[in-house]
Design a protein around this motif. Structure first.
Motif, mmCIF file in Angstrom:
data_model
loop_
_atom_site.group_PDB
_atom_site.id
_atom_site.type_symbol
_atom_site.label_atom_id
_atom_site.label_comp_id
_atom_site.label_asym_id
_atom_site.label_seq_id
_atom_site.Cartn_x
_atom_site.Cartn_y
_atom_site.Cartn_z
ATOM 1 N N GLY A 1 0.783 -0.985 0.125
ATOM 2 C CA GLY A 1 0.111 -0.140 -0.016
ATOM 3 C C GLY A 1 1.029 1.209 -0.017
ATOM 4 N N GLU A 2 1.679 1.150 0.889
ATOM 5 C CA GLU A 2 2.682 2.291 0.866
ATOM 6 C C GLU A 2 3.604 2.637 -0.375
ATOM 7 O OE1 GLU A 2 5.433 2.317 4.405
ATOM 8 O OE2 GLU A 2 3.815 1.918 5.790
ATOM 9 N N LEU A 3 3.793 1.448 -1.162
ATOM 10 C CA LEU A 3 4.496 1.545 -2.473
ATOM 11 C C LEU A 3 3.414 2.158 -3.468
ATOM 12 C CD1 LEU A 3 6.608 -1.814 -2.166
ATOM 13 C CD2 LEU A 3 7.418 0.566 -2.585
ATOM 14 N N ALA A 4 2.334 1.822 -3.326
ATOM 15 C CA ALA A 4 1.445 2.324 -4.271
ATOM 16 C C ALA A 4 0.964 3.748 -4.095
ATOM 17 C CB ALA A 4 0.226 1.464 -4.233
ATOM 18 N N GLU A 5 1.225 4.122 -2.932
ATOM 19 C CA GLU A 5 1.097 5.642 -2.658
ATOM 20 C C GLU A 5 2.331 6.210 -2.944
ATOM 21 O OE1 GLU A 5 -0.285 5.422 1.267
ATOM 22 O OE2 GLU A 5 -2.205 4.803 1.018
#
Length: 194
Positions: free
Chosen positions: A147-151
């Motif tokens: 999720g952090e990578l996608a953000e």
């Protein structure tokens, strides 16, 4: 690697470096470079490589743990490895050392040992050639890192021995960005609006 591969967890990032993007919002990770020791559907575990402690030295740790050290050893700082279990120590090191107790060989270039014997070997001078000692680690639950990578909170780059062990702590963030062909000054901590 595409965002869909990352979001689906299809890409195992074990052995890669995470580079914190500006404006992350958590000062513990500001300009952090993290070596990922493990990444799977169950979560991820990594060690911050470029945040030496101003309060803890290896010499002090040796004294606290009752480890006899060779004269002149122990002047290196102990790093802040992350905010999880900060009383627990880890040594990220080259693969030329293997603990009698437990060493996790992450990949062809790096291993991690979290037992006292690696510090005893370092103190005697027969430990790994390259190493970084740290307290604590960075951890992510299932899907959290994806999720952090996608953000766009992190960039991912390959870990090299020179970048991890041969680059000064203060220069690691910029060097990691350079390895991707990105200039640190080109990054902004604020998102644009269309």
């Amino acid at each position: 690697m595409t965002h869909s591969q990352i979001a689906s967890g299809a890409t195992d990032l074990t052995g890669s470096l995470l580079i914190a993007m500006p404006g992350m919002g958590d000062e513990r990770f500001e300009h952090a470079v993290i070596y990922l020791c493990a990444h799977s559907d169950e979560g991820a575990m990594g060690l911050i490589l470029n945040k030496p402690s101003s309060e803890v030295t290896l010499e002090g740790l040796f004294e606290q743990l009752g480890i006899d050290a060779e004269p002149g050893s122990g002047h290196e700082p102990v790093h802040f490895g992350g905010p999880v279990e900060m009383g627990r120590g880890f040594v990220l090191h080259s693969n030329d050392y293997r603990s009698e107790l437990t060493t996790l060989q992450v990949d062809d270039g790096f291993s991690m040992t979290g037992t006292l014997d690696v510090l005893e070997h370092i103190a005697r001078g027969d430990g790994p050639d390259d190493w970084i000692a740290m307290l604590g680690y960075a951890g992510w639950g299932p899907g959290q890192l994806e999720g952090e990578l996608a953000e766009n909170a992190w960039l991912v780059c390959p870990a090299t021995r020179d970048l991890v062990f041969g680059t000064a702590d203060a220069a690691k963030w910029g060097a990691a960005l350079d390895s991707l062909g990105i200039a640190a000054l080109a990054l902004s901590g604020e998102g644009g609006r269309a």
